[in-house]
Write a protein that holds these residues in place. Sequence first.
Motif, PDB file in Angstrom:
ATOM      1  N   ILE A 150       0.863  -1.178   0.000  1.00 51.33           N
ATOM      2  CA  ILE A 150       0.000   0.000   0.000  1.00 51.33           C
ATOM      3  C   ILE A 150       0.902   1.232   0.000  1.00 51.33           C
ATOM      4  N   ASP A 156      -0.699   7.818  -4.160  1.00 56.93           N
ATOM      5  CA  ASP A 156      -0.697   7.163  -5.468  1.00 56.93           C
ATOM      6  C   ASP A 156      -0.961   8.198  -6.558  1.00 56.93           C
ATOM      7  N   ASN A 192     -11.973   8.863   4.077  1.00 54.38           N
ATOM      8  CA  ASN A 192     -10.982   7.884   4.517  1.00 54.38           C
ATOM      9  C   ASN A 192     -10.436   8.214   5.895  1.00 54.38           C
ATOM     10  N   TYR A 217     -10.451   5.745   9.183  1.00 54.50           N
ATOM     11  CA  TYR A 217      -9.302   5.514  10.061  1.00 54.50           C
ATOM     12  C   TYR A 217      -9.662   5.812  11.516  1.00 54.50           C
ATOM     13  N   ILE A 238       3.381  -1.668   3.999  1.00 56.78           N
ATOM     14  CA  ILE A 238       2.577  -0.444   4.101  1.00 56.78           C
ATOM     15  C   ILE A 238       3.522   0.739   4.257  1.00 56.78           C
ATOM     16  N   MET A 272      -7.695   5.922  -2.410  1.00 58.66           N
ATOM     17  CA  MET A 272      -7.534   4.826  -1.469  1.00 58.66           C
ATOM     18  C   MET A 272      -8.886   4.178  -1.179  1.00 58.66           C
ATOM     19  N   THR A 273      -8.921   2.848  -1.169  1.00 57.45           N
ATOM     20  CA  THR A 273     -10.173   2.133  -0.982  1.00 57.45           C
ATOM     21  C   THR A 273     -10.426   1.818   0.494  1.00 57.45           C
ATOM     22  N   SER A 274     -11.674   1.474   0.803  1.00 55.95           N
ATOM     23  CA  SER A 274     -12.017   1.069   2.169  1.00 55.95           C
ATOM     24  C   SER A 274     -11.218  -0.164   2.584  1.00 55.95           C
ATOM     25  N   ASP A 275     -11.020  -1.087   1.654  1.00 56.93           N
ATOM     26  CA  ASP A 275     -10.242  -2.285   1.966  1.00 56.93           C
ATOM     27  C   ASP A 275      -8.795  -1.944   2.301  1.00 56.93           C
ATOM     28  N   GLN A 276      -8.232  -0.963   1.606  1.00 57.20           N
ATOM     29  CA  GLN A 276      -6.859  -0.565   1.923  1.00 57.20           C
ATOM     30  C   GLN A 276      -6.772   0.066   3.305  1.00 57.20           C
ATOM     31  N   THR A 324      -6.861  -2.747   5.724  1.00 58.97           N
ATOM     32  CA  THR A 324      -5.593  -3.470   5.773  1.00 58.97           C
ATOM     33  C   THR A 324      -4.580  -2.734   6.645  1.00 58.97           C
ATOM     34  N   VAL A 325      -4.522  -1.409   6.518  1.00 61.66           N
ATOM     35  CA  VAL A 325      -3.602  -0.621   7.341  1.00 61.66           C
ATOM     36  C   VAL A 325      -3.959  -0.763   8.810  1.00 61.66           C
TER      37      VAL A 325
END
Length: 377
Positions: free
Chosen positions: A2, A6, A255, A259, A304, A349-353, A356-357
């Motif tokens: 990640i 980006d 996002n 978090y 990450i 950035m996606t919700s899944d990313q 993952t963090v």
Amino acid sequence: MIPFLDLKAQYASIKDEVDAAALRVLASTQYVLGEEVAAFENEFATYCGARHAIAVNTGTSALHLALLAAGIGPGDEVITVPFTFVASVSAVCYTGARPVFVDIEPRTLTMDPSRLEAAITPRTKAIMPVHLYGQMADMAPIMEIAQRHGIPVIEDACQAHGAQYRGERAGSIGLAGCFSFYPGKNLGACGEGGLVVTNDDATAKAIRMLRDWGQEQRYHHTLKGFNYRMDGIQGAILRVKLRHLEGWTEARRANARRYTSLLRDVETVTSPTEALDRRHVYHIYAVRSADRDGLKQNLDAAGIATGLHYPIPVHLQKAHADLGHREGDFPVSEQAAREVLSLPLYPEMTSDQVATVVDAIAQATMVKPPRAALRVG
């Protein structure tokens, strides 16, 4: 893996618009300043709610020229904070003035107004709060103190494009506001760029001359100026990106909310605070951890990417040892520098990313990851 941000994903989303804008400048041959830069200035001034915008080559140049236009020079003092990128202080030094520090608030990490008045001396000629990480400083008390002493305020808004304080945009409150368009900023050029906004006609006129060799008209050098002009291609690209800025900002904020919600279950990490009277645009999402370095190492190992903004406050940097400060002089800034860690955050950035963090943080701190909650929102 990640990434921390980006830029490739951003470019892909607006590629046709950006390419067309760049080709338009190449066809026009207006490579320096020109119609595209002038149009961007007008559009960004409107966005900020300011009368004037003057585009320059970097955010550092914007700060430098705003200070010069305010009359800052050798023997003067400019009050700012030690917890910032070094350019804030470098710009003061470029004028020949001396930077004077006040510590930051522990929650917002911006200038602590309760410490400001004690730092004012007869040599104080400007106050420069830094809108750090995308959140504005507490401007009402800062402006009240500054106005009572007759001192101009220059807003370092280089990280705060579109941030608000009680409904007012960053850059529109003080004498001038300064922005950076470094590629990683919320509004980033494809290269370097900066800009000053102001509601003061005389300030705007002075900065326009100072950025272009001090010329009032061609070859008539009224001031000792600089070559701080913005390239035409950057102006055209920034016009494209400005149209997307609000959408990108809301994606960042969404996002950030994810978090903050998910990290409530991780007791060893503290999320950033968004003050109730402000709109945080989250240029950086910086958490705090007593074991920041260990957390960073664990996230690196998990693929990450993270950032450190900023691990050494300016008053402890070797380059500014001449200011005579030592460890302990600004304890809130020093503690923040030991604890902050910037997490990946960008509009694409996606919700899944995000999930993952947070999983990786929870595992690194030996807290059971709240996986069931991670997919909500």
